[in-house]
Structure formats: structure tokens, C-alpha cells
Design an enzyme around this catalytic site. Structure first.
Site, mmCIF file in Angstrom:
data_model
loop_
_atom_site.group_PDB
_atom_site.id
_atom_site.type_symbol
_atom_site.label_atom_id
_atom_site.label_comp_id
_atom_site.label_asym_id
_atom_site.label_seq_id
_atom_site.Cartn_x
_atom_site.Cartn_y
_atom_site.Cartn_z
ATOM 1 N N GLU A 43 38.552 3.377 86.341
ATOM 2 C CA GLU A 43 38.903 4.787 86.187
ATOM 3 C C GLU A 43 38.494 5.488 87.469
ATOM 4 O O GLU A 43 37.319 5.735 87.715
ATOM 5 C CB GLU A 43 38.191 5.447 85.007
ATOM 6 C CG GLU A 43 38.585 6.923 84.851
ATOM 7 C CD GLU A 43 37.601 7.727 84.024
ATOM 8 O OE1 GLU A 43 37.518 8.967 84.278
ATOM 9 O OE2 GLU A 43 36.915 7.167 83.168
ATOM 10 N N ARG A 87 37.752 13.608 91.885
ATOM 11 C CA ARG A 87 36.727 14.586 92.228
ATOM 12 C C ARG A 87 36.642 14.831 93.723
ATOM 13 O O ARG A 87 35.763 15.563 94.195
ATOM 14 C CB ARG A 87 35.371 14.131 91.693
ATOM 15 C CG ARG A 87 35.364 13.971 90.174
ATOM 16 C CD ARG A 87 34.004 13.601 89.650
ATOM 17 N NE ARG A 87 34.020 13.389 88.212
ATOM 18 C CZ ARG A 87 32.946 13.122 87.482
ATOM 19 N NH1 ARG A 87 31.772 13.025 88.068
ATOM 20 N NH2 ARG A 87 33.047 12.942 86.181
ATOM 21 N N LYS A 97 38.686 9.599 74.893
ATOM 22 C CA LYS A 97 37.464 9.437 75.687
ATOM 23 C C LYS A 97 36.327 10.201 75.004
ATOM 24 O O LYS A 97 36.470 11.390 74.711
ATOM 25 C CB LYS A 97 37.709 9.989 77.091
ATOM 26 C CG LYS A 97 36.500 10.030 78.008
ATOM 27 C CD LYS A 97 36.925 10.523 79.386
ATOM 28 C CE LYS A 97 35.750 10.624 80.346
ATOM 29 N NZ LYS A 97 36.192 10.979 81.721
#
Length: 218
Positions: free
Chosen positions: A44, A48, A132
Site C-alpha cells: 500500500e 503523502r 480498512k
């Protein structure tokens, strides 16, 4: 859209998804190669940094055998960009209906983030059955997940916990039937990346895979 069974099966088999962000696009391929060398074939990559989307493209082009997921998808436009970059699936820290719908429209399998029953019910209403669980440990860990998910067990929701998980507690999560895989942000160590110690990342990945194979039947 629902997650294709092929992706869900890959995630269950993998068990551990290496989560990381990339400061420099040049590091993306070496990180992915190091993880594959250590036995981890699912990631994943979190958006960011400014290098995120280009890093996704680079990894997808270089390693078709890697299951590439992308995290921190916070806007509808980003969901479309992630799909165009070649990612297999996307995730987010929260449940934003606009983002979920954009991912569905783009054809990107998407797991929104949930932390409460209200979050989960919103995700279910949007057609999501794989979510998630974030941030897992600060929310209360595996005991909280068991209690929170109990009223929805008959719906066959599957969970992808991230946040505060490490080599010491990951097995507690992976032994839960409704946990498909966990996210491991400790595997791609920032200092190892900065020093380009790729074999160190491979060693950490190999240690994780060894522990999972020894302790979890999947």
C-alpha cells in the site's frame, strides 16, 4: 464496485501488505524489489508526498507480479489518477462517499477506512464489503475490532487493519477469520531507505513472512 475475488484471494494469501510512502521516485522500484526479494508481494503506497503517483506508475510498470494498492486517497480526482496509474486497488483512512463513488465509477476496487459502527454502516450502504480498520491499535486493537464487528458478522465484512500494528502483534490480527490481511508500516524503515540499505528491507520482509507462515494457517 466490489473487490474482485482474485484480489481478495491474493490479499488473504499474502497476509501482510507493506505500507509506505516515497519521498523520491527513484526509491520506488528499489523498495518494491527489496520487498519482493523478501517474499512480500503486496503493498500500500500512501500518497503523502509529491512522488506518490509517479512511484505507483514506476512500480506497476516494473513489477507486474506485485499487487499494488494505493492509500491516502482523499479526493475523487485522486481516485481517478490512481486507477489511471495502474494500481490494483485503493484505500483511504476514512469513508468519504464522494471518493468511494468516484473509485467505483473509475473501476478501482476501493476499501474505505472505518473506526466505528457508524463508519462501517456508511461503508456498507455504499456497497463496500472489504474495509480498512484504521487506526487499529489506538482504537482498541483486536478486542475492539471483535466487539465492533460482531453485529455485522452475518454480512461477511472483511477487514484490513492498519495503524500501530507490528511484528509482535500482527499474528493476533491474522488469526481472526474476518481479517483478510494487515498493513505493516514498520517493514519499510525510513532510515534504511535513506541509506539505500535495500537488503535490510528484504531481511525485514523475510522475517515477517517467516513468522506468518509458522503461525497462521491461511
Amino acid at each position: 464496485m466490489e473487490f474482485p475475488q482474485a484480489i481478495l484471494s491474493r490479499l488473504r494469501t499474502s497476509g501482510v501488505v507493506a505500507g509506505f510512502s516515497v519521498e523520491r521516485v527513484a526509491d520506488a522500484v528499489p523498495i518494491a524489489r527489496a520487498l519482493l526479494d523478501g517474499g512480500i508481494d503486496a503493498i500500500e503506497l500512501t500518497l503523502r508526498t509529491d512522488a506518490g503517483i509517479e512511484s505507483v506508475r514506476a512500480i506497476c510498470a516494473e513489477f507486474p507480479e506485485m499487487l499494488v494498492g494505493v492509500g491516502t486517497i482523499l479526493t475523487p480526482e485522486t481516485a481517478k489518477q490512481v486507477h489511471a496509474a495502474g494500481a490494483a486497488f485503493g484505500v483511504a483512512p476514512g469513508t468519504n462517499p464522494r471518493v468511494v463513488r468516484a473509485a467505483q465509477q473509475a473501476g478501482l476496487p476501493f476499501a474505505p477506512g472505518i473506526a466505528t459502527p457508524t463508519d462501517l454502516e456508511l461503508a456498507i450502504e455504499l456497497g463496500c464489503r472489504f474495509v480498512k480498520f484504521f487506526p487499529a491499535e489506538p482504537c482498541g486493537g483486536i478486542e475492539y475490532l471483535r466487539s465492533m464487528s460482531a453485529p455485522y458478522k452475518h454480512l461477511n465484512i472483511e477487514y484490513f487493519p492498519l495503524g500501530g500494528i507490528n511484528a509482535d502483534n500482527m499474528l493476533l490480527y491474522l488469526q481472526e477469520p474476518n481479517v483478510l490481511a494487515i498493513g505493516g508500516s514498520w517493514i519499510v524503515n525510513k532510515q534504511l531507505v535513506e541509506s539505500q540499505a535495500w537488503t535490510g528491507i528484504s531481511a525485514r520482509a523475510a522475517d515477517v513472512i517467516k513468522r506468518v507462515k509458522e503461525s497462521v494457517k491461511r
